[in-house]
Write an enzyme that holds these catalytic residues in place. Structure first.
Site, mmCIF file in Angstrom:
data_model
loop_
_atom_site.group_PDB
_atom_site.id
_atom_site.type_symbol
_atom_site.label_atom_id
_atom_site.label_comp_id
_atom_site.label_asym_id
_atom_site.label_seq_id
_atom_site.Cartn_x
_atom_site.Cartn_y
_atom_site.Cartn_z
ATOM 1 N N LYS A 10 45.495 25.770 49.543
ATOM 2 C CA LYS A 10 44.478 25.952 49.248
ATOM 3 C C LYS A 10 43.412 25.098 48.879
ATOM 4 O O LYS A 10 44.205 23.968 47.546
ATOM 5 C CB LYS A 10 43.575 27.830 49.470
ATOM 6 C CG LYS A 10 43.542 27.939 48.285
ATOM 7 C CD LYS A 10 41.874 27.722 47.327
ATOM 8 C CE LYS A 10 42.163 28.160 46.227
ATOM 9 N NZ LYS A 10 41.278 27.297 45.301
ATOM 10 N N ASP A 135 42.178 35.100 44.588
ATOM 11 C CA ASP A 135 43.014 34.964 45.990
ATOM 12 C C ASP A 135 43.580 35.276 46.807
ATOM 13 O O ASP A 135 44.359 34.454 47.549
ATOM 14 C CB ASP A 135 42.806 33.152 45.464
ATOM 15 C CG ASP A 135 41.670 32.465 44.736
ATOM 16 O OD1 ASP A 135 40.296 32.835 45.481
ATOM 17 O OD2 ASP A 135 41.372 31.299 44.348
HETATM 18 O O1 C5P Z 1 42.652 36.747 40.043
HETATM 19 P P1 C5P Z 1 43.412 35.658 39.475
HETATM 20 O O2 C5P Z 1 44.439 36.096 38.248
HETATM 21 O O3 C5P Z 1 43.348 34.584 40.484
HETATM 22 O O4 C5P Z 1 41.660 34.965 38.273
HETATM 23 C C1 C5P Z 1 42.505 34.722 37.132
HETATM 24 C C2 C5P Z 1 41.299 34.711 36.515
HETATM 25 O O5 C5P Z 1 39.667 33.892 36.444
HETATM 26 C C3 C5P Z 1 40.799 36.566 35.752
HETATM 27 O O6 C5P Z 1 40.839 36.493 34.942
HETATM 28 C C4 C5P Z 1 38.563 35.552 35.454
HETATM 29 O O7 C5P Z 1 39.028 35.871 34.412
HETATM 30 C C5 C5P Z 1 38.462 34.327 36.485
HETATM 31 N N1 C5P Z 1 38.233 34.656 37.646
HETATM 32 C C6 C5P Z 1 36.749 35.132 38.264
HETATM 33 N N2 C5P Z 1 36.300 35.553 39.102
HETATM 34 C C7 C5P Z 1 36.914 36.149 39.976
HETATM 35 C C8 C5P Z 1 38.395 35.043 40.170
HETATM 36 C C9 C5P Z 1 38.466 34.546 39.205
HETATM 37 O O8 C5P Z 1 35.727 35.531 36.637
HETATM 38 N N3 C5P Z 1 36.422 35.793 41.040
#
Ligand code: C5P
Length: 290
Positions: A10, A135
């Site tokens: 993406k 995501d």
């Molecule tokens: O959700 P995901 O594991 O892909 O996100 C990785 C990290 O990015 C999370 O642990 C968080 O620290 C940060 N994040 C965030 N806000 C979001 C998406 C991700 O702070 N909307």
């Protein structure tokens, strides 16, 4: 029974961070777009209850892998478990800002659901996916979507824009949590800024609907550029190279360091990808996956 799934990368046509929740996750407004660059995953049901992952890519094979985590989340939601052999052919660069891990997780949810007789609706798979990554719901559905909340509330957008996409990167990957931590918090909570972000997202939605690349480019933003550009000089170099080669928009995706360029002309896109490759960058010529 075997299922083959493509896991599309993406790009964030826009990514504006507008706040932080009590649990530390950030609230954002983002127009996300699937592109043709994709990993390919093969899933085969096997006896027993192992999740047996095989890949040539330099990713962890243990329980920390997002494919594992997605499979565990699926089985928990379904209240059952079966064995599955997974072969991952990786094409999406790691830690690039292209959502490769989230897309592999989403492909896992779709594949297990097929192997399980379509137990869940796509929306239910999104609800399972959000526990694996913010995501993942977008990646389950794909296409062009306006994402809010922590990225998990997605709304499909009409997209009549036909353009050529070059995605390029050079240098080290970026840790997403660190990139979030470095953002300037002082603006969050300002209603006017969040409203301006909403207005830009609306303008981008109409530009996509009407196929207007220049209008789309005028409203595109990525807040992470402020914190990544100073520390990753290649990002600015690649942006300049894409614009010099005729891109209507050149912007970092996600928390970087990959940069995408949108071109109305195929020849210019091809030339841009070639010259970036010649200068030592990784560059991919691709298109929107709608
Ligand atoms: O959700 P995901 O594991 O892909 O996100 C990785 C990290 O990015 C999370 O642990 C968080 O620290 C940060 N994040 C965030 N806000 C979001 C998406 C991700 O702070 N909307």
């Amino acid at each position: 029974m075997t299922v083959i799934e493509k896991a599309h990368a993406k790009i964030n046509l826009s990514l504006e961070v507008v706040g932080r929740r009590a649990d530390g996750y950030h609230e954002l407004i983002s127009v996300m777009q699937s592109v043709s660059l994709a990993d390919e995953l093969k899933f085969t049901r096997i006896t027993g209850d192992d999740i047996a992952l095989k890949t040539d890519a330099d990713v962890p094979l243990d329980e920390s892998n997002l494919i594992h985590r997605a499979a565990k989340a699926y089985f928990k939601a379904a209240g059952l478990r079966f064995g599955v052999a997974v072969t991952l052919n990786k094409s999406i660069p790691l830690q690039a800002g292209m959502g490769g891990g989230s897309s592999d997780a989403a492909a896992t949810l779709r594949a297990l659901n097929k192997l399980d007789g379509d137990r869940f609706t796509p929306q239910q798979l999104c609800n399972i996916g959000v526990s694996v990554g913010a995501d993942v719901p977008f990646c389950v559905l794909g296409g062009t979507r306006l994402c809010r909340g922590i990225g998990e509330q997605t709304e499909g957008l009409e997209n009549r824009l036909r353009c050529h996409v070059v995605i390029a990167m050079q240098g080290e990957g970026v840790s997403t949590p660190l990139a979030f931590a470095r953002l300037d918090e002082s603006l969050w909570g300002d209603r006017a800024l969040a409203e301006a972000a909403e207005l830009r997202a609306d303008a981008m939605a109409s530009a996509l609907k009407n196929g207007e690349l220049e209008v789309l480019a005028a409203h595109a933003r990525n807040h992470f550029e402020q914190v990544i550009l100073p520390q990753h000089p290649y990002v600015a170099c690649i942006k300049r190279a894409l614009l010099a080669n005729g891109a209507a928009l050149a912007q970092m995706s996600g928390s970087g360091p990959c940069v995408f360029g949108l071109f109305s002309q195929a020849d210019a896109a091809k030339q841009a990808a070639l010259s970036l490759q010649q200068s030592g960058a990784q560059a991919f010529l691709c298109s929107f996956a709608l």
